[in-house]
Design a protein around this motif. Structure first.
Motif, PDB file in Angstrom:
ATOM      1  N   ILE A   1     -17.376  45.406  93.706  1.00  0.00           N
ATOM      2  CA  ILE A   1     -18.494  44.535  94.086  1.00  0.00           C
ATOM      3  C   ILE A   1     -19.803  45.324  94.075  1.00  0.00           C
ATOM      4  O   ILE A   1     -20.829  44.868  93.590  1.00  0.00           O
ATOM      5  CB  ILE A   1     -18.266  43.938  95.496  1.00  0.00           C
ATOM      6  N   THR A   2     -19.750  46.550  94.614  1.00  0.00           N
ATOM      7  CA  THR A   2     -20.963  47.367  94.652  1.00  0.00           C
ATOM      8  C   THR A   2     -21.473  47.667  93.242  1.00  0.00           C
ATOM      9  O   THR A   2     -22.665  47.554  92.960  1.00  0.00           O
ATOM     10  CB  THR A   2     -20.694  48.699  95.380  1.00  0.00           C
ATOM     11  N   LEU A   3     -20.554  48.023  92.361  1.00  0.00           N
ATOM     12  CA  LEU A   3     -20.988  48.488  91.045  1.00  0.00           C
ATOM     13  C   LEU A   3     -21.226  47.350  90.051  1.00  0.00           C
ATOM     14  O   LEU A   3     -22.037  47.473  89.141  1.00  0.00           O
ATOM     15  CB  LEU A   3     -19.972  49.480  90.465  1.00  0.00           C
TER      16      LEU A   3
ATOM     17  N   GLU B   1     -31.481  56.356  84.465  1.00  0.00           N
ATOM     18  CA  GLU B   1     -32.377  55.930  85.532  1.00  0.00           C
ATOM     19  C   GLU B   1     -31.583  55.293  86.685  1.00  0.00           C
ATOM     20  O   GLU B   1     -31.780  55.617  87.846  1.00  0.00           O
ATOM     21  CB  GLU B   1     -33.367  54.909  84.961  1.00  0.00           C
ATOM     22  N   ALA B   2     -30.682  54.398  86.316  1.00  0.00           N
ATOM     23  CA  ALA B   2     -29.863  53.711  87.319  1.00  0.00           C
ATOM     24  C   ALA B   2     -28.929  54.700  88.018  1.00  0.00           C
ATOM     25  O   ALA B   2     -28.743  54.648  89.233  1.00  0.00           O
ATOM     26  CB  ALA B   2     -29.053  52.600  86.666  1.00  0.00           C
ATOM     27  N   LEU B   3     -28.363  55.599  87.250  1.00  0.00           N
ATOM     28  CA  LEU B   3     -27.437  56.582  87.816  1.00  0.00           C
ATOM     29  C   LEU B   3     -28.151  57.432  88.863  1.00  0.00           C
ATOM     30  O   LEU B   3     -27.656  57.671  89.959  1.00  0.00           O
ATOM     31  CB  LEU B   3     -26.873  57.475  86.706  1.00  0.00           C
ATOM     32  N   ARG B   4     -29.368  57.879  88.513  1.00  0.00           N
ATOM     33  CA  ARG B   4     -30.117  58.711  89.448  1.00  0.00           C
ATOM     34  C   ARG B   4     -30.455  57.922  90.710  1.00  0.00           C
ATOM     35  O   ARG B   4     -30.301  58.398  91.833  1.00  0.00           O
ATOM     36  CB  ARG B   4     -31.395  59.202  88.790  1.00  0.00           C
ATOM     37  N   GLU B   5     -30.904  56.683  90.515  1.00  0.00           N
ATOM     38  CA  GLU B   5     -31.253  55.825  91.639  1.00  0.00           C
ATOM     39  C   GLU B   5     -30.028  55.625  92.547  1.00  0.00           C
ATOM     40  O   GLU B   5     -30.128  55.701  93.768  1.00  0.00           O
ATOM     41  CB  GLU B   5     -31.735  54.481  91.078  1.00  0.00           C
ATOM     42  N   GLY B   6     -28.895  55.383  91.921  1.00  0.00           N
ATOM     43  CA  GLY B   6     -27.652  55.204  92.673  1.00  0.00           C
ATOM     44  C   GLY B   6     -27.326  56.439  93.485  1.00  0.00           C
ATOM     45  O   GLY B   6     -26.958  56.354  94.661  1.00  0.00           O
TER      46      GLY B   6
ATOM     47  N   ALA C   1     -26.920  53.717 106.937  1.00  0.00           N
ATOM     48  CA  ALA C   1     -26.040  54.505 106.072  1.00  0.00           C
ATOM     49  C   ALA C   1     -25.180  53.570 105.230  1.00  0.00           C
ATOM     50  O   ALA C   1     -24.968  53.793 104.034  1.00  0.00           O
ATOM     51  CB  ALA C   1     -25.168  55.428 106.911  1.00  0.00           C
ATOM     52  N   ASN C   2     -24.687  52.486 105.860  1.00  0.00           N
ATOM     53  CA  ASN C   2     -23.842  51.537 105.143  1.00  0.00           C
ATOM     54  C   ASN C   2     -24.614  50.785 104.063  1.00  0.00           C
ATOM     55  O   ASN C   2     -24.122  50.609 102.950  1.00  0.00           O
ATOM     56  CB  ASN C   2     -23.229  50.528 106.116  1.00  0.00           C
ATOM     57  N   VAL C   3     -25.823  50.356 104.397  1.00  0.00           N
ATOM     58  CA  VAL C   3     -26.614  49.608 103.415  1.00  0.00           C
ATOM     59  C   VAL C   3     -26.941  50.482 102.206  1.00  0.00           C
ATOM     60  O   VAL C   3     -26.803  50.056 101.060  1.00  0.00           O
ATOM     61  CB  VAL C   3     -27.909  49.046 104.053  1.00  0.00           C
ATOM     62  N   SER C   4     -27.322  51.733 102.436  1.00  0.00           N
ATOM     63  CA  SER C   4     -27.626  52.615 101.306  1.00  0.00           C
ATOM     64  C   SER C   4     -26.413  52.775 100.400  1.00  0.00           C
ATOM     65  O   SER C   4     -26.521  52.735  99.179  1.00  0.00           O
ATOM     66  CB  SER C   4     -28.037  54.004 101.790  1.00  0.00           C
ATOM     67  N   ALA C   5     -25.233  52.970 101.021  1.00  0.00           N
ATOM     68  CA  ALA C   5     -24.037  53.246 100.231  1.00  0.00           C
ATOM     69  C   ALA C   5     -23.548  52.019  99.474  1.00  0.00           C
ATOM     70  O   ALA C   5     -22.828  52.139  98.493  1.00  0.00           O
ATOM     71  CB  ALA C   5     -22.926  53.775 101.136  1.00  0.00           C
ATOM     72  N   THR C   6     -23.921  50.830  99.924  1.00  0.00           N
ATOM     73  CA  THR C   6     -23.413  49.613  99.271  1.00  0.00           C
ATOM     74  C   THR C   6     -24.536  48.898  98.518  1.00  0.00           C
ATOM     75  O   THR C   6     -24.689  49.075  97.311  1.00  0.00           O
ATOM     76  CB  THR C   6     -22.800  48.665 100.321  1.00  0.00           C
TER      77      THR C   6
ATOM     78  N   GLN D   1     -28.204  47.778  93.992  1.00  0.00           N
ATOM     79  CA  GLN D   1     -29.499  47.345  93.456  1.00  0.00           C
ATOM     80  C   GLN D   1     -30.164  48.411  92.577  1.00  0.00           C
ATOM     81  O   GLN D   1     -31.251  48.202  92.062  1.00  0.00           O
ATOM     82  CB  GLN D   1     -30.447  46.959  94.599  1.00  0.00           C
ATOM     83  N   SER D   2     -29.507  49.548  92.409  1.00  0.00           N
ATOM     84  CA  SER D   2     -30.096  50.605  91.591  1.00  0.00           C
ATOM     85  C   SER D   2     -30.008  50.305  90.104  1.00  0.00           C
ATOM     86  O   SER D   2     -30.670  50.943  89.299  1.00  0.00           O
ATOM     87  CB  SER D   2     -29.382  51.934  91.858  1.00  0.00           C
TER      88      SER D   2
END
Lengths: 386, 341
Positions: free
Chosen positions: A228-230, A268-273, A299-304, A309-310
């Motif tokens: 779901i995240t990816l 770009e997306a990889l770095r943002e992620g 912490a949870n929002v950043s990781a998911t 959204q990156s």
């Protein structure tokens, strides 16, 4: 809940902790020191033993649970009268401080020093439970305490105990399952009992293949959350599927680290992620430093959602997700460091240098000599040990 | 063969006059000994420049045989936090000095910049309280990490990186003593690798003796150490694999760079901070990277150096650094293509 239902009422009912409990009873009876630290892995019965023993011999138990206020001065205000004023039952009182680690936190604003003062002046035995009392910040505290080790419970004892419980519960269990649960628990009775309970839900018979549910279910649900995240863009969904899984953000970042590069082909997306899991990791560290759990959400929002959204587009590849290989590497690195640290601490006095800088400035050359010239390496080791 | 010793200890000067490369500081410290009075001291400078050595030599000259009773040596980085200040120092400072001619005892606090702010404030109070019978000598890499109230109570001595001529003199005198014929190109290589850190130079030099197996032609009875041995030691201690990892990352091969990095970390037991500082060195010294690229990469090192210190999982932070390297590499490839058109 099975753990609640089968909680031991008598000392003799506690599984596989005979030696430790004997030391505990000796300590309470003889009072050779004012305090004791019971230490051992989670779920081996540290807190339980104190509670059961106190009630068995008719003592009042004054308990400071780990989840109570983490404000030290308030705890001290409570402890002072509790350790000096008589109990309702005359002189029969035991003070229990549960989980030294959560009590003292990570910043140490004199909390341990205050605790030592309390220990010096107490009228009643104080018992502290801890997972690892060997941290250097407890060095002085250890001097005032008897140290009682609770070993991981023998796997055979857990197996027998699970057999007994399943009989009482009228669950039919394949004996191999009991063995596997016991082995998986690594001496933690509490988690073994929980596993048995999970497997027995809506079943009256547990077969060998069911055991894999314990492992697989969790992993599959993590795989789903990772997917779901990816693969999606719905941030609410990303956070909630993550929350459904029993995994904390620091483990989840490892799963993302393992699987993101297959999907985020745009650099770009990889770095943002990666910035997002890096942020999540930093937030986690702040949480554990200050015990500020209200930050966990970030912490949870950043990781998911942050990772999600990156990206600007979803990769069309059909991905098979993999377990994080990093976990093993983290363990091996930690083991290697412990070894280096041990040697460096040995050398620290001799070389007038801190162990930390020895690891950096000396250890590589020490290894070089040992590897290239074993004879010289041996002499070097002898010199350092003399 | 004589008994094995670590050279940094074996050749550590025991008299102030023998300490090399910090003449001005040594003169002033000697003056303190003569006058038998001294303020608190703050020694600032990178590792291997003589801070601990100067202190030990000074203490030995002051107290002679009673040196151990009157000196407390502590490492702030090993027992971080306020406890160290509260207990060890307090116990030591409380008792009176035993020597006749020196009216105070000495506390040497190594890596004082590892102390938290709180601990430093506690330390400051103690410096006040025990001034009658104790002098503190604090040692640190950066004096800026020491709180101003402590700085203002101390005489500050800044130890400079060891100059080439001084390092050469010391290393060559060790070579004579140890019966080694050290090539002058090898000496230059040691100097470059040591970066002004004499301890590191001595460690590198001593490690070369583990592989030196050819007797010298020019000086009979000695072993020959050439640039080859030195290079082998240095590349063992400072893995060149990291440079290859950078190049993999820049060429867009993210997965390979990430896998290799975690292997290298485990193999050498490197910490995240060590890895980043190695990356930064290798970027700066690279002869193939363009200056524009170097600056971008160094900036990224700075960002992740900070993130590693703030975070808890160095693998995650380092992989994030590699993702950044991957992007920098991609962008610079595109720019080069555009500018060629």
């Amino acid at each position: 809940m099975l753990i609640k239902k089968y909680i031991p009422k008598k000392i003799s009912e506690i599984v596989g902790q005979y030696a430790g409990i004997t030391k505990l009873t000796n300590f309470v009876q003889r009072k050779s020191k004012n305090a004791a630290i019971i230490y051992g892995e989670p779920g081996v019965g540290k807190t339980l033993a104190v509670r059961v023993y106190a009630s068995e011999i008719g003592y009042e138990l004054y308990e400071i649970p780990p989840s109570s206020t983490r404000n030290k001065s308030r705890i001290m205000d409570q402890l002072k009268p509790a350790t000096t004023q008589p109990s309702l039952l005359g002189d029969k009182k035991i003070i229990l401080i549960d989980e030294l680690e959560s009590f003292s936190g990570s910043s140490d604003r004199g909390g341990i020093t205050a605790l030592i003062e309390i220990i010096k002046n107490t009228r009643y035995p104080i018992i502290i439970t801890a997972n690892d009392p060997w941290n250097s910040k407890y060095k002085t505290l250890r001097k005032y305490c008897e140290l009682i080790k609770f070993n991981p419970v023998e796997y055979k004892s857990i197996e027998r105990y699970l057999g007994k419980v399943s009989q009482l519960e009228k669950i039919e269990v394949d004996p191999i399952v009991l063995k596997k649960i016991a082995a998986r628990s690594q001496g933690d009775v509490r988690s073994a009992l929980t596993d048995l309970e999970v497997l027995s839900i809506q079943k009256d018979k547990i077969r060998n293949e069911d055991i894999y549910d314990l492992f697989r279910e969790r992993e599959e649900s993590i795989f789903y959350a990772v997917k779901i995240t990816l693969k999606s863009f719905d941030s609410k969904l990303a956070l909630s599927t993550f929350s459904d899984v029993k995994v904390d953000s620091s483990e989840y970042t490892l799963w993302i680290d393992q699987n993101m590069y297959h999907e985020y082909l745009d650099p770009e997306a990889l770095r943002e992620g990666y910035i997002n899991i890096s942020d999540s990791d930093i937030t986690r560290n702040r949480i554990s430093k200050n015990q500020n759990w209200s930050l966990a959400y970030y912490a949870n929002v950043s990781a998911t959602a942050g990772v999600q959204q990156s990206k600007t587009e979803v990769s069309q590849t059909i991905s098979t997700y993999r377990r994080p290989e990093l976990m093993l590497k983290i363990f091996s690195l930690a083991a290697k460091r412990r070894k280096a640290k041990g040697i460096s601490e040995q050398m620290s006095d001799k070389l007038h240098t801190s162990a930390r800088s020895l690891i950096r400035d000396f250890y590589p050359y020490f290894n070089f000599i040992k590897e290239k010239n074993p004879k010289m390496g041996k002499e070097l080791t002898k010199y350092l040990e003399s | 063969m004589s008994k094995f010793e670590i050279w940094t200890e074996k050749y550590r000067p025991s008299k102030l006059s023998e300490v090399k490369g910090q003449d001005e500081i040594i003169n002033r410290l000697s003056a303190f000994i003569k006058s038998e009075s001294m303020p608190h001291l703050l020694f600032a400078g990178m590792q291997g420049t003589g801070k601990t050595t100067s202190f030990l030599a000074m203490a030995k000259e002051m107290y002679g045989d009673n040196y151990r009773d009157n000196v407390l040596e502590l490492n702030a980085s090993d027992e971080r936090g306020i406890n160290i200040v509260r207990t060890s120092i307090k116990d030591f400072a409380r008792t009176k000095t035993v020597t006749e001619n020196v009216p105070f005892k000495l506390i040497f606090l190594d890596e004082a910049d590892a102390l938290t702010k709180d601990a430093q404030h506690a330390l400051r109070r103690m410096m006040e309280d025990y001034t009658s019978n104790v002098r503190f000598c604090l040692s640190c890499n950066y004096s800026s990490r020491i709180i101003p109230p402590i700085q203002s109570r101390c005489a500050i001595f800044r130890f400079q990186p060891i100059r080439k001529d001084v390092m050469k003199e010391v290393i060559l005198s060790i070579a004579r003593e140890e019966k080694i014929d050290l090539d002058h190109t090898a000496m230059d290589y040691i100097y470059d690798a040591a970066e002004g850190d004499l301890r590191k130079a001595e460690n590198i030099f001593q490690a070369t003796t583990a592989i030196a197996d050819k007797p010298s032609d020019s000086i009979p009875g000695t072993m020959r150490v050439t640039i080859n041995e030195v290079r082998e030691v240095v590349s063992f201690a400072e893995p060149t694999e990291l440079y290859e990892i950078l190049k993999l990352g820049l060429s867009g091969n993210f997965k390979a760079s990430k896998d290799k990095l975690s292997d290298v970390l485990v193999k050498y037991g490197l910490s995240g901070a060590d890895a980043i500082s190695q990356f930064q060195k290798q970027i700066w010294n690279s002869e193939e990277f363009e200056d524009k690229l170097k600056v971008k990469l160094i900036k990224s090192c700075g960002e992740y150096d900070f993130r590693i210190s703030e975070g808890s999982n160095e693998f995650i932070q380092l992989n994030a650094f590699l993702a950044d390297v991957n992007l920098i590499g991609t962008n610079s490839r595109f720019q080069n293509r555009d500018s060629n058109i």
